[in-house]
Structure formats: C-alpha cells, structure tokens
Design a protein around this motif. Structure first.
Motif, PDB file in Angstrom:
ATOM      1  N   VAL A 250       1.065  -0.991   0.544  1.00 31.84           N
ATOM      2  CA  VAL A 250      -0.300   0.022  -0.034  1.00 31.84           C
ATOM      3  C   VAL A 250       0.867   1.496   0.447  1.00 31.84           C
ATOM      4  N   LEU A 251       1.819   1.235   0.636  1.00 32.62           N
ATOM      5  CA  LEU A 251       2.808   2.394   1.037  1.00 32.62           C
ATOM      6  C   LEU A 251       3.765   2.735  -0.763  1.00 32.62           C
ATOM      7  N   VAL A 252       3.830   0.869  -1.418  1.00 31.61           N
ATOM      8  CA  VAL A 252       4.344   1.893  -2.538  1.00 31.61           C
ATOM      9  C   VAL A 252       3.688   1.861  -3.395  1.00 31.61           C
ATOM     10  N   ALA A 253       2.488   1.173  -3.728  1.00 35.02           N
ATOM     11  CA  ALA A 253       2.001   2.279  -4.772  1.00 35.02           C
ATOM     12  C   ALA A 253       0.703   3.439  -4.682  1.00 35.02           C
ATOM     13  N   GLY A 254       0.618   3.105  -3.090  1.00 33.12           N
ATOM     14  CA  GLY A 254      -0.287   4.931  -2.730  1.00 33.12           C
ATOM     15  C   GLY A 254       1.038   6.193  -2.643  1.00 33.12           C
ATOM     16  N   ALA A 255       2.347   6.111  -3.113  1.00 36.00           N
ATOM     17  CA  ALA A 255       2.912   6.769  -3.144  1.00 36.00           C
ATOM     18  C   ALA A 255       3.275   8.048  -4.527  1.00 36.00           C
ATOM     19  N   ASP A 256       2.310   7.564  -5.046  1.00 36.53           N
ATOM     20  CA  ASP A 256       1.667   8.643  -6.434  1.00 36.53           C
ATOM     21  C   ASP A 256       0.424   8.448  -6.094  1.00 36.53           C
ATOM     22  N   HIS A 257      -1.124   7.901  -5.407  1.00 36.65           N
ATOM     23  CA  HIS A 257      -2.264   8.728  -4.898  1.00 36.65           C
ATOM     24  C   HIS A 257      -2.435   9.151  -3.532  1.00 36.65           C
ATOM     25  N   ALA A 258      -1.589  10.506  -3.191  1.00 39.86           N
ATOM     26  CA  ALA A 258      -1.483  11.075  -1.794  1.00 39.86           C
ATOM     27  C   ALA A 258      -2.922  10.921  -0.866  1.00 39.86           C
ATOM     28  N   ARG A 259      -3.790  11.145  -1.973  1.00 40.92           N
ATOM     29  CA  ARG A 259      -5.116  11.138  -1.490  1.00 40.92           C
ATOM     30  C   ARG A 259      -6.216  10.339  -0.788  1.00 40.92           C
ATOM     31  N   ARG A 260      -5.765   8.743  -1.558  1.00 36.80           N
ATOM     32  CA  ARG A 260      -6.126   7.386  -1.462  1.00 36.80           C
ATOM     33  C   ARG A 260      -5.330   6.989  -0.124  1.00 36.80           C
ATOM     34  N   LEU A 261      -3.955   7.732   0.870  1.00 38.19           N
ATOM     35  CA  LEU A 261      -3.226   6.449   0.633  1.00 38.19           C
ATOM     36  C   LEU A 261      -3.692   6.483   2.497  1.00 38.19           C
ATOM     37  N   PRO A 262      -4.274   7.375   2.872  1.00 36.56           N
ATOM     38  CA  PRO A 262      -4.285   7.029   4.178  1.00 36.56           C
ATOM     39  C   PRO A 262      -5.762   6.387   4.267  1.00 36.56           C
ATOM     40  N   ALA A 263      -6.934   5.903   3.676  1.00 34.26           N
ATOM     41  CA  ALA A 263      -7.657   5.700   3.715  1.00 34.26           C
ATOM     42  C   ALA A 263      -7.275   4.344   3.139  1.00 34.26           C
TER      43      ALA A 263
ATOM     44  N   LEU B 169     -10.467  -5.441  -0.638  1.00 35.64           N
ATOM     45  CA  LEU B 169     -11.411  -5.606  -1.328  1.00 35.64           C
ATOM     46  C   LEU B 169     -11.561  -3.521  -1.882  1.00 35.64           C
ATOM     47  N   ALA B 170     -12.071  -2.610  -0.739  1.00 38.58           N
ATOM     48  CA  ALA B 170     -11.733  -1.352  -1.124  1.00 38.58           C
ATOM     49  C   ALA B 170     -10.134  -1.065  -1.236  1.00 38.58           C
ATOM     50  N   VAL B 171      -9.229  -2.352  -0.569  1.00 35.77           N
ATOM     51  CA  VAL B 171      -7.826  -1.780  -0.823  1.00 35.77           C
ATOM     52  C   VAL B 171      -7.549  -2.200  -1.858  1.00 35.77           C
ATOM     53  N   TRP B 172      -7.899  -2.278  -2.342  1.00 33.30           N
ATOM     54  CA  TRP B 172      -7.605  -3.008  -3.763  1.00 33.30           C
ATOM     55  C   TRP B 172      -8.439  -2.042  -5.277  1.00 33.30           C
ATOM     56  N   ALA B 173      -9.199  -1.786  -4.404  1.00 39.43           N
ATOM     57  CA  ALA B 173      -9.962  -0.460  -5.268  1.00 39.43           C
ATOM     58  C   ALA B 173      -9.656  -0.020  -5.311  1.00 39.43           C
ATOM     59  N   LEU B 174      -9.218   1.473  -4.168  1.00 30.88           N
ATOM     60  CA  LEU B 174      -8.191   2.223  -4.298  1.00 30.88           C
ATOM     61  C   LEU B 174      -6.986   2.898  -4.920  1.00 30.88           C
ATOM     62  N   LEU B 175      -6.359   1.265  -4.519  1.00 28.49           N
ATOM     63  CA  LEU B 175      -5.211   1.103  -5.409  1.00 28.49           C
ATOM     64  C   LEU B 175      -5.024   0.145  -6.670  1.00 28.49           C
ATOM     65  N   PRO B 176      -5.425   0.040  -7.564  1.00 32.21           N
ATOM     66  CA  PRO B 176      -5.419  -0.998  -8.845  1.00 32.21           C
ATOM     67  C   PRO B 176      -4.345  -2.020  -8.201  1.00 32.21           C
ATOM     68  N   ALA B 177      -2.882  -0.601  -8.195  1.00 32.67           N
ATOM     69  CA  ALA B 177      -1.658  -1.449  -8.297  1.00 32.67           C
ATOM     70  C   ALA B 177      -1.674  -2.671  -7.462  1.00 32.67           C
ATOM     71  N   VAL B 178      -1.837  -2.129  -6.208  1.00 32.58           N
ATOM     72  CA  VAL B 178      -1.586  -3.214  -4.894  1.00 32.58           C
ATOM     73  C   VAL B 178      -2.365  -4.820  -5.546  1.00 32.58           C
ATOM     74  N   SER B 179      -2.121  -5.701  -5.688  1.00 32.75           N
ATOM     75  CA  SER B 179      -3.009  -7.294  -6.411  1.00 32.75           C
ATOM     76  C   SER B 179      -3.268  -7.083  -5.852  1.00 32.75           C
ATOM     77  N   LEU B 180      -4.668  -8.062  -6.500  1.00 32.37           N
ATOM     78  CA  LEU B 180      -5.955  -8.559  -5.457  1.00 32.37           C
ATOM     79  C   LEU B 180      -5.415 -10.149  -4.909  1.00 32.37           C
ATOM     80  N   THR B 181      -4.799 -10.271  -5.031  1.00 30.67           N
ATOM     81  CA  THR B 181      -4.285 -11.588  -3.968  1.00 30.67           C
ATOM     82  C   THR B 181      -3.349 -11.081  -2.927  1.00 30.67           C
ATOM     83  N   GLY B 182      -2.643  -9.863  -2.876  1.00 30.57           N
ATOM     84  CA  GLY B 182      -2.356  -9.196  -1.507  1.00 30.57           C
ATOM     85  C   GLY B 182      -3.048  -8.370  -1.084  1.00 30.57           C
ATOM     86  N   ALA B 183      -4.237  -8.200  -1.935  1.00 27.42           N
ATOM     87  CA  ALA B 183      -5.385  -7.247  -0.831  1.00 27.42           C
ATOM     88  C   ALA B 183      -5.555  -7.705  -0.025  1.00 27.42           C
TER      89      ALA B 183
END
Length: 389
Positions: free
Chosen positions: A44-57, A88-102
């Motif tokens: 999440v931290l890696v994938a959310g680096a470019d999505h500052a608004r979605r990262l906290p959620a 599923l919500a994590v994956w929807a916010l940050l699709p760069a995170v694999s569904l398997t990992g989320a």
C-alpha cells in the motif's frame, strides 16, 4: 466430525480454543497481523506514493484487517467477511496492489475457518472467496487469475489438513484410553476375584467354628467385612473402565504373579540389566494398600521407566521414590536424560502418558509430567488410599 447440524464441529472448535495457551492465542493474532502489516502495508505504501489522497484510507483499511484478526479464533466467518470487504476496498483504492495481496488477511482467516468449522461452512467460504476471481483476471490476465485461485485454494486445503490432523490425534487418544481401560479392567477383575475367593474361605471357616469358638468366628467375620469393603471399592473401579472383550485371554493361560509395589526391586533389576542405574527409595509402609492403588502405582512406575529407556536420550540414571503417608501414596520417577519426551513426542510416549494418567484418574489420583527442575524428565503421581477403601 460434521453431523449435518454443525454442532459436533462447534464443540471441537470450543475444545480447540480451550487447548490454546494465552501465548498461543496471542501468536495466532500477532503473527498473521504482522504478516498483513508487512506485506499488504508495504504494498500500500509503495502503490500509494503517487496517490496521496487515497493512501490514508487504504492504510486505515489495512489496520482494520490486522485488528480484525484479533477475533478470528472466536468468529472466523465474521472476520473473513470483514477482511474480504476491506481487502477489496484497498484494491479498489489502489489497483496497483494485487488482488491476491489485498486479500491476504482474508486468506489467513479462511485457513483458520477451514480448520475449525464444518466442511459445508468452509466450502461456502471458499466459494465466496472465489467470487472476485474475474477481477483478478481483468487486472492480471490468466496469470493473475491462476495466482489468486491457487492461493485461495491452498489456504482452504491447509485448513483441511490441520483439521484432519487434529481428528487423527483425538482418535488416537481415545483409542489409547479405551485400550488402557480394558487392561485395567482385566487386572482389577483378577483382584476382585481373588478377594471374593478369600471371603468364601473365611466364611466357611467361620461356619465351622461358630458354635465351639465364637471368638474365632467373630474374627473371621470381621476379616470378611474388611475384604468386602476392599472388593466393593475395587469393583467400582472395574465398573468405571470399559469391559474387555470376551475370549481375549487364552483359556488355561498361566497368570503371572500380581504386580505390586513390593516387587519394585524386581522391576528395577530388569531395568538395571540394560545398563541403566536405578535408585529406589521408599518412605513409609506400602503393605496393606488397597490392591487397586498398589497396582496403579506399580504400573505408573513401570511405564515411566519404560519411557525413560525409549525416549530419554543420553539418560543413564533414574530415581524412583515411593512415599506412603497415611491418606495417599506418592510416586516420583526422575531421569537425567537430555530429551524431554512428551505426549506428542511419539506415539509410544503419547500412549504411555495416557495410560499413566488414566490409571491415576481411576483411583481418584492425579498425575503430573514434565521437565524436572534439575534436568531430565519427571513423572509424579499422587494416589489417595481412601478413594478405594
């Protein structure tokens, strides 16, 4: 075993929870929670680096998954639903995170649910976890779909393997208890039969001298009363145990002399013949003990010495202490081996400990086993004399 209603499995679930020590219960939370925070949190931290608004959620949802694992032992189905929805919500916010990992936390809970709940429930949970499979295909193609389905099925199968392992352990323990009770029943049967035979002889003697020597007849009747009380106590033990199958003993087979604490030196001699140093220490008189207690104490010492020979690697000395102190008999066997054989160490050790514990319980006593403070392994039994008198 699943009976269709799920009740036996719920009982198994309660039994499984009762077997957990506080340390093990914490490990079932902290271990998976640390795994989720490390794997999913880092993604999440890696994938959310470019999505500052979605990262906290997304980070908050990961924390929710880790905290929900605290209750997965008590309510795995509910925790699975929470972790699946938040994953599923994590994956929807940050699709760069694999569904398997989320959905890693949900897969961990699926494994626990598969191990502790009825199969129909776990199969339903498996099917529910397969519902997001099209999302995995859309995000990662055939490879993403295969990886997701493989991890979900593997989590479920791991739980099924653990469930079967616990079932085999319970069945082995029950079988050992049944076999030990059958052996105890045969031995107590012999004791009661001997006591009743003596009572018959004493009754005949009392009848012969009743008119001419009433004092002697009275003594014989008193001896009959004492023998009868002892036999009744031992008969209660026989009724507690399972009845052995008829015809198991060969007709006319010659029976060996009844085991007794009075034969401890003979038992120690057989162990010394293997090269083991055996010290036997007695305190108090063991003569006159109820036959069932005497037999149970002897068998506990015998089994403890056998387990020392089989499982205490490096042991060359064992100490046996028998203390008869009025209301109870205390038996302690301590070796100096390096290995700590336990009920789960091997099938032989497990059955031996079950047998000793069952013998102590049937005479109203207790058994304690574990590492000795001075090294080696200790078996300590406390057998009350009054329970069978």
């Amino acid at each position: 075993m699943d009976s269709g209603t799920g009740r036996p499995d719920e009982a198994s679930m309660r039994e499984w929870r009762g077997e957990l020590t506080p340390r093990a219960a914490r490990a079932l939370w902290w271990g998976p929670a640390a795994l989720v925070l490390a794997v999913v949190g880092t993604s999440v931290l890696v994938a959310g680096a470019d999505h500052a608004r979605r990262l906290p959620a997304a980070a908050a949802l990961v924390l929710v998954q880790a905290c929900a694992l605290r209750w997965q032992v008590r309510a795995p189905a509910r925790v699975l639903a929470v972790n699946a929805a938040s994953g599923l919500a994590v994956w929807a916010l940050l699709p760069a995170v694999s569904l398997t990992g989320a959905l890693l936390a949900a897969q961990v809970t699926l494994c626990l649910l598969s191990a502790t709940r009825p199969r129909r429930v776990s199969v339903g949970a498996l099917a529910a976890m397969c519902v997001p499979a099209p999302l995995a295909f859309g995000a990662g193609g055939a490879t993403g779909l295969a990886v997701y389905l493989l991890t979900v099925v593997l989590a479920w199968m791991t739980g099924q393997w653990r469930r079967a392992q616990r079932a085999r352990t319970r069945a082995e323990t029950r079988r050992a208890v049944v076999e030990e009770r059958a052996r105890i029943a045969r031995e107590v049967h012999d004791v009661v039969a001997h006591t009743l035979s003596v009572m018959v002889v004493q009754a005949g003697a009392a009848d012969d001298v009743f008119a001419e020597r009433p004092d002697q007849a009275r003594q014989a009747l008193q001896a009959i009363e004492t023998s009868a009380r002892s036999a009744l106590g031992e008969l209660r033990l026989l009724l507690r145990a399972f009845r052995p199958e008829a015809g198991e003993d060969e007709p006319g087979a010659q029976r060996e002399q009844r085991p007794s604490l009075a034969r401890l030196d003979e038992l120690a001699g057989t162990v010394r013949a293997t090269g083991m140093t055996v010290h036997v220490h007695r305190e108090g008189a063991v003569d006159g003990l109820p036959a069932a207690v005497d037999l149970a104490a002897y068998r506990i010492v015998q089994e403890a010495l056998t387990n020392t020979l089989r499982h205490a690697a490096g042991a060359d000395e064992v100490r046996v202490r028998v203390t008869a102190a009025g209301a109870c008999v205390e038996v302690t066997v301590v070796d100096n081996g390096r290995a700590r054989w336990t009920g789960s160490a091997s099938a032989g050790a497990g059955r031996g400990l079950v047998g000793m514990e069952e013998r102590a319980r049937l005479v109203g006593g207790t058994l304690r086993t574990g590492p000795s403070p001075g090294g080696g392994f200790e078996v300590a039994a406390r057998l009350p004399v009054g329970e069978v008198s």
